[in-house]
Design an enzyme around this catalytic site. Structure first.
Site, PDB file in Angstrom:
ATOM      1  N   ARG A  63      31.384  16.418 -27.257  1.00  0.00           N
ATOM      2  CA  ARG A  63      31.574  17.837 -26.933  1.00  0.00           C
ATOM      3  C   ARG A  63      31.027  18.033 -25.529  1.00  0.00           C
ATOM      4  O   ARG A  63      31.569  17.516 -24.578  1.00  0.00           O
ATOM      5  CB  ARG A  63      30.837  18.716 -27.958  1.00  0.00           C
ATOM      6  CG  ARG A  63      31.443  18.662 -29.348  1.00  0.00           C
ATOM      7  CD  ARG A  63      30.484  19.150 -30.369  1.00  0.00           C
ATOM      8  NE  ARG A  63      29.280  18.326 -30.324  1.00  0.00           N
ATOM      9  CZ  ARG A  63      28.278  18.393 -31.170  1.00  0.00           C
ATOM     10  NH1 ARG A  63      28.296  19.269 -32.133  1.00  0.00           N
ATOM     11  NH2 ARG A  63      27.227  17.591 -31.063  1.00  0.00           N
ATOM     12  N   SER A  72      27.774  20.822 -37.001  1.00  0.00           N
ATOM     13  CA  SER A  72      27.474  21.135 -38.404  1.00  0.00           C
ATOM     14  C   SER A  72      26.174  21.936 -38.484  1.00  0.00           C
ATOM     15  O   SER A  72      26.063  22.903 -39.240  1.00  0.00           O
ATOM     16  CB  SER A  72      27.312  19.854 -39.226  1.00  0.00           C
ATOM     17  OG  SER A  72      28.494  19.104 -39.206  1.00  0.00           O
TER      18      SER A  72
END
Ligand code: PNS
Length: 165
Positions: A92, A130
């Site tokens: 990311r 998450s």
């Protein structure tokens, strides 16, 4: 030519749309993808291994070239056992780089034949993980669009359960 298998390891606690973006990209390159959940008794997870497998299977859907599995011990040993020499990780933001770099070099030291490759998630999920999704969900935040619908439901159930106890 033999089948090219890639291992996609992680905790997947739970699977997010960012993970799914990586899965879908990898399936355009590899013949088979194994989503490998690390069984780590030292790290506490919100969801059990069985729940995580179930959410992954439901999110990925029935695809003959995707396997969901668990492993413990060294990732490179697991990869070889599964007939693969490629480990896939998602990237990311830049903040991922240091950890991923360290892990890739350690894996290379442990087994020179296993290659690490990286794919970028779709920009829509660049800021998600998450962990941050679980935190938002735990306070009742709206996380729709960041995780598959079934996972969103499970998160709501989990945090409602924990409020009752
Ligand atoms: O979802 P995560 O926390 O980013 O996944 C980390 C994971 C499971 C890929 C990593 O902890 C791992 O591969 N563990 C297995 C043990 C191992 O091989 N360690 C040496 C290389 S770091």
């Amino acid at each position: 030519m033999s089948e090219k298998i890639v291992i996609y390891p992680g905790f997947f606690d739970p699977i997010t749309n960012g993970h799914l973006s990586i899965v879908n990209r990898a399936l355009k390159i590899f013949d088979k993808l194994i989503i490998a959940i690390l069984k780590n008794p030292q790290k506490t997870a919100l969801f059990s291994i069985e729940e995580r497998i179930c959410m992954i299977e439901e999110s990925v859907g029935k695809q003959p070239n995707v396997e969901v599995d668990t492993f413990d011990g060294l990732l490179v040993d697991y990869a070889i056992k599964k007939g693969s020499n490629v480990v896939l990780r998602g990237l990311r933001a830049l903040s991922d780089f240091e950890y991923e770099f360290q892990m890739a070099l350690m894996n290379r030291k442990l087994n020179h034949d296993v290659q690490s490759i990286f794919l970028m998630t779709d920009y829509k999920w660049f800021y998600t993980s998450s962990t941050i999704i679980k935190e938002a969900a735990s306070f009742g935040g709206d996380i729709s669009g960041l995780v598959p619908e079934g996972v969103n439901r499970k998160l709501k159930e989990k945090f409602q359960e924990s409020k009752k106890t």
